[in-house]
Design an enzyme around this catalytic site. Structure first.
Site, PDB file in Angstrom:
ATOM      1  N   ASN A 110       0.836  -1.201   0.000  1.00  9.89           N
ATOM      2  CA  ASN A 110       0.000   0.000   0.000  1.00  9.89           C
ATOM      3  C   ASN A 110       0.869   1.249   0.000  1.00  9.89           C
ATOM      4  OD1 ASN A 110      -0.501   1.921   2.505  1.00  9.89           O
ATOM      5  ND2 ASN A 110       0.156  -0.068   3.341  1.00  9.89           N
ATOM      6  N   PHE A 114      -1.647   8.262   4.114  1.00  7.73           N
ATOM      7  CA  PHE A 114      -2.446   8.910   5.173  1.00  7.73           C
ATOM      8  C   PHE A 114      -3.690   9.610   4.626  1.00  7.73           C
ATOM      9  CE2 PHE A 114       1.340   9.610   8.329  1.00  7.73           C
ATOM     10  CZ  PHE A 114       1.224   8.296   8.733  1.00  7.73           C
ATOM     11  N   SER A 177       5.366   5.045   8.882  1.00  8.03           N
ATOM     12  CA  SER A 177       4.729   4.755   7.592  1.00  8.03           C
ATOM     13  C   SER A 177       5.671   5.196   6.468  1.00  8.03           C
ATOM     14  CB  SER A 177       3.401   5.501   7.466  1.00  8.03           C
ATOM     15  OG  SER A 177       2.438   4.884   8.276  1.00  8.03           O
ATOM     16  N   ASN A 179       4.961   5.988   3.440  1.00  5.17           N
ATOM     17  CA  ASN A 179       4.316   6.686   2.322  1.00  5.17           C
ATOM     18  C   ASN A 179       4.147   8.182   2.500  1.00  5.17           C
ATOM     19  OD1 ASN A 179       3.924   4.201   0.888  1.00  5.17           O
ATOM     20  ND2 ASN A 179       2.399   3.707   2.450  1.00  5.17           N
ATOM     21  N   THR A 180       4.704   8.734   3.573  1.00  8.53           N
ATOM     22  CA  THR A 180       4.708  10.181   3.756  1.00  8.53           C
ATOM     23  C   THR A 180       6.170  10.616   3.744  1.00  8.53           C
ATOM     24  OG1 THR A 180       2.635  10.221   4.985  1.00  8.53           O
ATOM     25  CG2 THR A 180       4.146  12.049   5.382  1.00  8.53           C
ATOM     26  N   LYS A 216       5.158   3.645  17.291  1.00  3.07           N
ATOM     27  CA  LYS A 216       5.153   2.564  16.289  1.00  3.07           C
ATOM     28  C   LYS A 216       6.372   2.707  15.381  1.00  3.07           C
ATOM     29  CE  LYS A 216       2.253   0.188  12.942  1.00  3.07           C
ATOM     30  NZ  LYS A 216       0.896   0.018  12.424  1.00  3.07           N
ATOM     31  N   ASN A 245       5.612  -1.490  11.541  1.00  2.29           N
ATOM     32  CA  ASN A 245       4.854  -1.023  10.388  1.00  2.29           C
ATOM     33  C   ASN A 245       5.225  -1.868   9.158  1.00  2.29           C
ATOM     34  OD1 ASN A 245       3.299   0.800   8.709  1.00  2.29           O
ATOM     35  ND2 ASN A 245       3.602   2.313  10.334  1.00  2.29           N
TER      36      ASN A 245
HETATM   37  C1  LIG Z   1      -3.786  -0.818   3.533  1.00  4.96           C
HETATM   38  C2  LIG Z   1      -2.956  -0.582   4.755  1.00  4.96           C
HETATM   39  C3  LIG Z   1      -2.993   0.659   5.361  1.00  4.96           C
HETATM   40  C4  LIG Z   1      -2.227   0.889   6.513  1.00  4.96           C
HETATM   41  N1  LIG Z   1      -2.317   2.121   7.125  1.00  4.96           N
HETATM   42  C5  LIG Z   1      -1.618   2.328   8.278  1.00  4.96           C
HETATM   43  C6  LIG Z   1      -1.726   3.580   8.958  1.00  4.96           C
HETATM   44  O1  LIG Z   1      -2.461   4.477   8.553  1.00  4.96           O
HETATM   45  N2  LIG Z   1      -0.989   3.742  10.089  1.00  4.96           N
HETATM   46  C7  LIG Z   1      -0.166   2.758  10.595  1.00  4.96           C
HETATM   47  O2  LIG Z   1       0.463   2.955  11.638  1.00  4.96           O
HETATM   48  N3  LIG Z   1      -0.078   1.556   9.959  1.00  4.96           N
HETATM   49  C8  LIG Z   1      -0.768   1.325   8.830  1.00  4.96           C
HETATM   50  N4  LIG Z   1      -0.669   0.117   8.209  1.00  4.96           N
HETATM   51  C9  LIG Z   1       0.264  -0.911   8.752  1.00  4.96           C
HETATM   52  C10 LIG Z   1      -0.441  -1.916   9.637  1.00  4.96           C
HETATM   53  O3  LIG Z   1      -0.994  -1.310  10.770  1.00  4.96           O
HETATM   54  C11 LIG Z   1       0.565  -3.014  10.084  1.00  4.96           C
HETATM   55  O4  LIG Z   1       1.566  -2.422  10.871  1.00  4.96           O
HETATM   56  C12 LIG Z   1       1.208  -3.729   8.905  1.00  4.96           C
HETATM   57  O5  LIG Z   1       0.305  -3.905   7.857  1.00  4.96           O
HETATM   58  C13 LIG Z   1       1.760  -5.102   9.306  1.00  4.96           C
HETATM   59  O6  LIG Z   1       0.731  -5.956   9.737  1.00  4.96           O
HETATM   60  P1  LIG Z   1       0.065  -7.073   8.776  1.00  4.96           P
HETATM   61  O7  LIG Z   1       1.189  -7.818   8.102  1.00  4.96           O
HETATM   62  O8  LIG Z   1      -0.751  -7.934   9.685  1.00  4.96           O
HETATM   63  O9  LIG Z   1      -0.772  -6.322   7.810  1.00  4.96           O
HETATM   64  C14 LIG Z   1      -1.419  -0.143   7.056  1.00  4.96           C
HETATM   65  C15 LIG Z   1      -1.393  -1.392   6.426  1.00  4.96           C
HETATM   66  C16 LIG Z   1      -2.144  -1.620   5.293  1.00  4.96           C
HETATM   67  C17 LIG Z   1      -2.108  -2.984   4.647  1.00  4.96           C
END
Ligand SMILES: Cc1cc2nc3c(=O)[nH]c(=O)nc-3n(C[C@H](O)[C@H](O)[C@H](O)COP(=O)(O)O)c2cc1C
Length: 357
Positions: A110, A114, A177, A179-180, A216, A245
């Site tokens: 992704n 934000f 994150s 992406n910022t 985080k 993350n």
């Molecule tokens: C589509 C998507 C959007 C995410 N948006 C955020 C976010 O806004 N803030 C954040 O701290 N982590 C965000 N994450 C990261 C997740 O909270 C998590 O840390 C990461 O996906 C690893 O866990 P997973 O493998 O179970 O998905 C996002 C993940 C995905 C897939």
């Protein structure tokens, strides 16, 4: 019971990932999402940051970015739900497409950037849910982000603490994150010290309840960064860390899906081992003195148990929910309880960090 996800799942997979996500939020809002409540089990109860969690499995940030459906998600059996990341002002995020399924790899990439409706509207929704005294509300953590063009990211977090802190079970400073632009540079020693000190002060100035403050972190940190983060976290007295993350590393992942070269953060199965390594590192670097939330690639009771043994007091997931549907929460909790009992633990807390003893 008919598993509605089995019927709806293929339809969801046929839709574009962001359309499917929008539909899932709508279904949760309307109360028509399939539910699979977790059968309560005392062995899964756990305490962290001064709070009692009915089970250790939470929904990670990014699913309910605008705090619209936290209670419906808790009703799916999660022990807690983290909403956000929420930015001070509304912003639309990156242009679409920005969310990619890597089905062959059990992964997602992704680059949402934000997308957020901003702090004010989220605060209203979170306040409303707390006012409903008819029920005892479950734990909803609030993850704070920064606006893309913010002149002062530290102040964005401070605003988040002030505006959302009063309604948060816990708060998360998200500096990880990918992406910022520039965000992850805030994990460096000097910037982090400044941000966390200001955020802690703002939290301590809140009237009434002062929510725990967590940080985080990224899975792509170097050894020095991890050490610095552990030192600062202990010295400043934050309440916990969330590891991790999404990753920008593609070298170790050996991905097969067509979307594997898309820019953005990789989550899901390929993240399990690297994020668990960072979790274990942070447990050792903080000598087990800081509660940790382990997240990255959890898709089974075995994965959740591995995070707990590596040092996690709580575990989160997101990507696996997309591939396996809501029944997964119940399956993981049931399997985790069985694993704890098989290894002779009386309660979950005894297993935290067991790999290091
Ligand atoms: C589509 C998507 C959007 C995410 N948006 C955020 C976010 O806004 N803030 C954040 O701290 N982590 C965000 N994450 C990261 C997740 O909270 C998590 O840390 C990461 O996906 C690893 O866990 P997973 O493998 O179970 O998905 C996002 C993940 C995905 C897939």
């Amino acid at each position: 019971m008919i598993d509605l996800y089995c019927l709806a799942g293929p339809v969801f997979r046929f839709l574009g990932p962001e359309t499917a996500h929008g539909l899932a939020i709508k279904a949760l809002k309307m109360g028509i999402a399939p539910t699979c409540p977790v059968v309560p089990d005392d062995i899964l109860k756990t305490r962290a940051f001064g709070m009692e969690f009915p089970n250790p499995l939470g929904l990670a940030a990014g699913f309910d970015k605008d705090a619209e459906v936290a209670d419906a998600l808790l009703a799916q059996g999660f022990g807690f739900v983290e909403v956000g990341s929420i930015t001070p002002e509304p912003q639309s995020g990156n242009p679409r497409p920005r969310l990619f399924r890597l089905s062959e790899d059990g992964a997602i990439i992704n680059r949402m950037g934000f997308n957020s409706r901003g702090q004010r509207s989220a605060a209203m929704r979170l306040e409303t849910r707390l006012k409903d005294a008819a029920r005892s509300p479950g734990i909803v953590g609030v993850n704070l982000g920064v606006n893309k063009n913010s002149p002062d990211p530290a102040m964005d977090y401070v605003r988040g603490v002030r505006t959302l802190g009063p309604f948060a079970g816990y708060l998360v400073i998200n500096v990880s994150s990918p992406n910022t632009p520039g965000l992850r540079a805030l994990q460096s020693r000097d910037r982090l010290e400044e941000i966390l000190s200001l955020a802690i002060d703002a939290r301590d100035e809140l009237v009434g309840r002062r929510p725990p403050l967590l940080l985080k972190i990224s899975p792509d940190l170097g050894e020095e960064d991890k050490k610095d983060i552990a030192d600062i976290s202990l010295a400043l007295g934050i309440d916990g860390l969330i590891a991790t993350n999404t990753t920008i590393d593609r070298d170790s992942a050996q991905l097969r899906a067509a979307a594997k070269d898309e820019r953005g953060g990789l989550s899901g199965k390929p993240l399990l081992a690297p994020s668990t390594r960072v979790l274990a590192d942070m447990y050792k670097l903080t000598q087990g003195r800081l509660p940790l939330i382990g997240v990255g690639g959890v898709a089974s009771g075995e994965d959740a148990y591995a995070k707990i043994r590596a040092g996690a007091s709580l575990v989160q997931l997101y990507t696996a929910l997309i591939y396996h549907g809501p029944g997964l929460v119940r399956r993981i909790c049931r399997d985790l309880a069985a694993r704890l009992r098989a290894d002779g633990f009386k309660r979950l807390g005894e297993a935290v960090g067991a790999d290091h003893r």
